[in-house]
Design an enzyme around this catalytic site. Structure first.
Site, PDB file in Angstrom:
ATOM      1  N   ASP A 205      77.222   3.896 -15.941  1.00  0.00           N
ATOM      2  CA  ASP A 205      76.961   2.596 -15.279  1.00  0.00           C
ATOM      3  C   ASP A 205      76.112   2.788 -13.991  1.00  0.00           C
ATOM      4  OD1 ASP A 205      77.346   0.041 -14.608  1.00  0.00           O
ATOM      5  OD2 ASP A 205      79.409  -0.147 -14.894  1.00  0.00           O
TER       6      ASP A 205
HETATM    7  C1  BGC Z   1      77.894  -3.316 -14.262  1.00  0.00           C
HETATM    8  C2  BGC Z   1      77.272  -3.113 -15.502  1.00  0.00           C
HETATM    9  C3  BGC Z   1      76.005  -3.603 -15.717  1.00  0.00           C
HETATM   10  C4  BGC Z   1      75.221  -2.932 -14.788  1.00  0.00           C
HETATM   11  C5  BGC Z   1      73.765  -3.339 -14.917  1.00  0.00           C
HETATM   12  C6  BGC Z   1      76.967  -2.678 -13.164  1.00  0.00           C
HETATM   13  O1  BGC Z   1      77.315  -2.755 -11.908  1.00  0.00           O
HETATM   14  O2  BGC Z   1      79.154  -2.590 -14.087  1.00  0.00           O
HETATM   15  O3  BGC Z   1      78.329  -3.606 -16.663  1.00  0.00           O
HETATM   16  O4  BGC Z   1      75.410  -3.545 -16.905  1.00  0.00           O
HETATM   17  O5  BGC Z   1      75.473  -3.005 -13.666  1.00  0.00           O
HETATM   18  O6  BGC Z   1      73.533  -4.361 -14.360  1.00  0.00           O
END
Ligand code: BGC
Length: 754
Positions: free
Chosen positions: A294
């Protein structure tokens, strides 16, 4: 096929180990294999390999010159030297093409980039937020909605979405419940599969299908106190029976990628969790895609007190099985040194890179890196009539009728003297929710516009503003707590109305990532306004917009009709008007329990019993002294404008480990409607205490007035068994309670011995 792949991988690992990693491998075709990805891997330097494992956020301004300084300059240089495997948050054919051209034409090996984006519930055209869609219990419609998102995003250069989020959550305080499928692992698994099918289709290489991501692996939805990013602490039984099944279901559906998570699970940050990633996901489940971290979750292991610095984080993440690093710079900065020093085995790097290359290959990017860059196709987005129809249908199906005393609803378009109240009724942005990167502000049909389109005559009084500053994805929403402008005028108008439609709830940016709440009531002055209107007029239809279950206890006790309308996307207002005026008979059922009070949270239907379930005359039973144990609205709950009768429940053993269940459902009301028939079981006595009920089947059926249908279910070992304390799936014969009904509370019951 798998055997060949394994052999190829083994060969390439062997070769890599005896070769100097900084030099291009110079191997003849016959020495390695006929697998082009294995051949490609063998040609790569360590730096290039780590490049494939690196994902950067967008930095390119297509209309301007190449970045010349700072972070953007560094990213640009890395891109040119083949040290970037993927980018996120770049969209639009022009931008994507420009970056892809650099990767393909200017780097030594010309490996195309995979472009990821959060395509969560549509892209330009927005469907209801994911939690709302699940209230439809309509797997085909959910699949089609994801399909539409893939169509639109792929036409804008995107070939990978970070969806579906399959985190089970029992805690409405957690803002991200809006992005998931609710509290139930059975429903969540089927929804996860449907979404993966929708995004990926049957052929990933088509230019209108995109790779999906099951996220966040694992335990993110169990954040303590419902506070986002917080630690999760769960035992093996909950992990295996509740949290992991939707991920496993997505893997079985061939999901291309899995995203790990920000949180610690039982003390180990998910990104550095070898047990989860290597042993379970890639090992036991045989997942062949790749794992993306993530955003910055690699680096966050330092704050977790798990990694001492960024190099240590890179080592931990790579060894634990994280294949691609999203924006924490851990791999690009430190992985090469870690391999050189022997802290990370090159075989892990090769495994990761091969996984990434294979997904690029499956997407058809090696055949045509510009496959998703068709300018003509891009013109079909943003407006597409079919998509508007699709999301309107989805929105109607997502609405849940919570209360309808004395048939207050549906209203008639002939109805005189309707007054509509509430700032959210005019909102054209809030109904889009918080996850809407591709869409533009102000593109939702408001409730007001929906009513106008039906030629309904009504007066509108907004009441006080809900927010005091424009809301955005990255900032806290500032709720208006003191500007009472419009309050008195709204109450005055309500006094003279025959019926008052009040549209209240949360702003779209009050749920989603980083948006946990401790108060699940209506923010701002809305509750006060509702009570003031009730003082002057009893005939209220309350339309609730929210990204999570709210506490509606006062409303349930005081208002005759309540409609849960979530954040329904682009066609929100039209769908709400369709339901209010009976053009659509509501069929939605709650995917999460609605509490009576925030103090009951986490509250969920598939709980264990206690040793003292009560009630009892003395205090010594499991209860609250100031509130009932029961929820306000149970999981699976939702009314219709017609009535259904359940009869003739029969359960018979169809084998030593299987049960056949039959029942009849009749429409005994006056309107055609769809009913979600739900099947629950309880394993009465087991070597691990089992929940008091668990959803194990459902069917959505259409019934004309007076019509009856027989509904049958087959329960097999898979539904009757469970994971024990060692994480082993077992079936234990014995007595099972079989329950069927319109929700998880109002059930007909029978028992059967296997
Ligand atoms: C979120 C993810 C997301 C990623 C990319 C993160 O802050 O937890 O779910 O896909 O950002 O945008």
């Amino acid at each position: 096929m798998i055997e060949t792949k394994k052999l190829s991988l083994f060969l390439v690992i062997l070769i890599s180990m005896i070769s100097c990693h900084k030099q291009t491998q110079n191997l003849s075709e016959t020495e390695i294999s006929n697998d082009p990805m294995v051949e490609l891997l063998a040609k790569m330097t360590l730096e290039e390999k780590i490049g494939q494992m690196t994902q950067y956020n967008g930095f390119w301004d297509s209309t301007g010159p190449a970045p010349k300084e700072g972070d953007a300059k560094e990213k640009y240089d890395h891109l040119k030297s083949g040290r970037v495997g993927s980018m996120l948050n770049v969209s639009g054919v022009k931008e994507v093409r420009k970056l892809q051209e650099i990767a393909v034409k200017e780097t030594r090996l010309g490996i195309p980039i995979i472009f990821g984006l959060d395509v969560i519930h549509g892209h330009k055209t927005l469907a209801p937020i994911p939690l709302a869609e699940v209230a439809s219990w309509d797997l085909d419609a959910i699949e089609q909605s994801a399909r539409m998102g893939a169509e639109e995003a792929s036409a804008r250069g995107i070939n990978w979405t970070f969806a579906p989020m399959v985190d089970i959550s029992r805690d409405a305080r957690w803002g991200r419940v809006m992005e998931g499928a609710g509290e139930d692992p059975y429903l969540g698994s089927l929804v996860g599969k449907a979404r993966v099918r929708g995004f990926q289709g049957t052929d990933l290489s088509k230019n209108n299908t995109i790779a999906a991501t099951a996220k966040h692996f694992a335990g993110y939805g169990f954040a303590e106190s419902g506070r986002d990013y917080n630690a999760a602490d769960v035992g093996t039984v909950t992990l295996f029976n509740t949290i992991l099944p939707p991920f496993k279901a997505c893997v079985d559906e061939n999901v291309a990628t899995v995203m790990n998570a920000f949180n610690t699970l039982n003390g180990i940050p998910a990104t550095g969790d070898e047990y989860l990633q290597r042993d379970i996901l890639k090992g036991e489940w045989g997942f062949e895609g790749f794992i993306i971290s993530d955003w910055g979750s690699g680096a966050e292991m330092i704050a977790h007190g798990f990694a001492k610095d960024l190099e240590h984080a890179a080592i931990l993440a790579a060894n634990a099985g994280s294949d691609m690093d999203m924006e924490s710079y851990a791999f690009v900065k430190h992985l090469a040194t870690a391999v050189d020093s022997g802290h990370v085995d090159i075989k892990h790097i090769d495994d990761s890179v091969l996984r990434i290359l294979r997904i690029k290959e499956a997407l058809g990017l090696f055949d045509d890196p510009y496959r998703y860059c068709d300018k003509e196709r891009e013109k079909t987005v943003p407006y597409h009539e079919d998509h508007a129809t699709l999301v309107r249908d989805m929105a109607k199906k997502s609405i849940v009728l919570l209360k309808n005393e004395d048939r207050t609803l549906p209203l008639s378009t002939e109805q005189k003297n309707i007054v509509v109240i509430g700032d959210l009724a005019q909102e054209k942005t809030s109904p889009l929710g918080s996850w809407r990167i591709g869409s533009d502000d102000g593109t939702a049909i408001s409730v007001i516009e929906g009513l106008e389109a039906k030629d309904v005559k009504f007066k509108y009084k907004s009441g006080p503003a809900l927010i005091s500053q424009p809301a955005s994805f990255i900032n806290e929403v500032i709720i208006n707590k003191d500007d009472r402008t419009g309050f008195d005028a709204a109450v005055k108008a309500a006094k003279k109305a025959d019926v008052v439609v009040m549209v209240l709830g949360e702003h779209g940016f009050q749920s989603g990532e980083g948006r946990s709440r401790t108060d699940l009531g209506f923010p701002g002055m809305q509750q006060e306004l509702l009570e003031a209107v009730k003082e002057v007029n009893d005939n209220i239809v309350l339309v609730v917009m929210s990204g999570r279950p709210l506490v509606l206890t006062w409303a349930e006790e005081n208002v005759p009709a309540i409609v849960q309308a979530w954040q329904l996307g682009t066609e929100s207002g039209n769908a709400i008007a369709d339901v209010l005026f009976g053009e659509y008979n509501p069929s939605g059922k709650l995917p999460m329990t609605f509490p009576r009070d925030v103090g009951q949270v986490p509250i969920y239907y598939n709980k264990l019993n206690t040793g003292r379930p009560g009630p009892s005359d003395l205090v010594f039973w499991s209860h609250y002294i100031d509130e009932s144990n029961n929820p306000l609205y149970p999981f699976g709950y939702g009314l219709s404008y017609t009535q259904y009768k359940y009869s003739g429940l029969k359960a018979v053993a169809s084998g030593p480990k299987s049960i056949t269940v039959d029942l009849t459902v009749s429409n005994v009301g006056e309107m055609a409607g769809e009913e979600v028939v739900q099947l629950y079981i309880q394993d009465k006595v087991a070597s691990v205490s089992r929940p008091i009920k668990e959803l194990k089947g459902f069917e959505k059926i259409m019934l004309q007035p007076g019509e009856s249908k027989v509904v049958s279910f087959e329960l097999t070992e898979q539904e009757l068994g469970f994971f024990n304390t060692k994480g082993t799936f077992i079936f234990e014969p014995g007595e099972f309670t079989v329950m069927v009904g319109p929700n998880s509370r109002d059930l007909s019951t029978t028992t059967i011995e296997l």
